[in-house]
Enzyme design. Sequence first.
Site, PDB file in Angstrom:
ATOM      1  N   ASP A 159      21.588   5.067  -3.757  1.00 34.20           N
ATOM      2  CA  ASP A 159      21.072   3.727  -3.459  1.00 34.20           C
ATOM      3  C   ASP A 159      21.847   3.184  -2.267  1.00 34.20           C
ATOM      4  O   ASP A 159      23.079   3.198  -2.278  1.00 34.20           O
ATOM      5  CB  ASP A 159      21.278   2.827  -4.681  1.00 34.20           C
TER       6      ASP A 159
ATOM      7  N   SER B  35      19.157  -6.310  -8.166  1.00 33.17           N
ATOM      8  CA  SER B  35      18.917  -6.157  -6.736  1.00 33.17           C
ATOM      9  C   SER B  35      19.130  -7.490  -6.009  1.00 33.17           C
ATOM     10  O   SER B  35      20.199  -8.077  -6.083  1.00 33.17           O
ATOM     11  CB  SER B  35      17.517  -5.574  -6.521  1.00 33.17           C
TER      12      SER B  35
ATOM     13  N   HIS C 231      17.718   3.411  -6.620  1.00 36.47           N
ATOM     14  CA  HIS C 231      17.371   2.002  -6.758  1.00 36.47           C
ATOM     15  C   HIS C 231      15.998   1.881  -7.428  1.00 36.47           C
ATOM     16  O   HIS C 231      15.039   2.516  -7.011  1.00 36.47           O
ATOM     17  CB  HIS C 231      17.326   1.334  -5.381  1.00 36.47           C
TER      18      HIS C 231
END
Length: 318
Positions: free
Chosen positions: A260, A160, A290
């Site tokens: 996501d 991320s 995610h």
Amino acid sequence: MLPQHRFDPELAAALTMMPEVDITDVGAARAAQAQQLTASLATADTAGVDVREVTVPGPDRAPDVALRLYRPRSAQGPLPVVYSIHGGGFVLGSPDVDHDWNLLLCRELTALVVSVDYRLAPEHPFPAPLEDCYAGLSGLAANAAELGVRADRIALWGDSAGAGLAAALTLLARDRRGPAICFQHLCSPALDDRLETSSARQFTDTPVWNRRSARLSWEAYLGDGVRGTAGVSPYAAPARAGAAALSGLPPAYVSVMEFDPLRDEGADYARALRAAGVPAQLRLFPGTFHGAWAVEHAAVIRNATAEAVAALRTALGR
């Protein structure tokens, strides 16, 4: 769950047990995360792994940077390195977030895993987190002999926001002629502050992370009024790097989750690397969202984990 979000059944079943990430109140989000991590750290299995912390000099006029080292207890000789950068939307997290993952990588790869504890936004916006990551990498390379590492075999791993920092660190280390990076492993990377891709516009209601969360994280990282403007540095948002800037970078593995908001910017970055002549593998995991990595028992995540470890094993020559 909206009909268009056809989550993998095992992941969908786990959603009710997954905490929502709400960064509208950063202090409250940090406190909630710390409480969750306390329980998981207490049960972590460190068998066969020596875990310790060291500090290295920080950026100019900034505090020292803490590094958490995971070393396989039975390993001999200099080891290759996975330099691990945690996620958290630039505003949350610490090496504790990836503790179990780093233990797994250490065992599976017989490698030294080094997790960097960088400063967080909004108190410390760009470039402070990136400069901390660079200082940690530089300190690691400078002390290679003492730490028993192969300075020619350092791979970056991030998830991320951590993957966004890993991509930026790859650019920065190359441009500063700093420590050599042999591989960049980017999981669900946050790379583009503009949030103009199809997935960034579409996924406003997805679990764990959505368009609003992404916007808030970039605003915290870049400062008020900066997100989406013309002057944002590629070192902050690597998606802004042109083909010339990407040329000559080390090979990459980029994994993205289907539902996501960050999906398309990760895929676009992998394609841009390829267009610039950089070997880049792109993997999309269907039915995922995610943060789905947390559902370790799901078959799709077991497969993703095995593939991630295999990519790092090949890159490190293990």
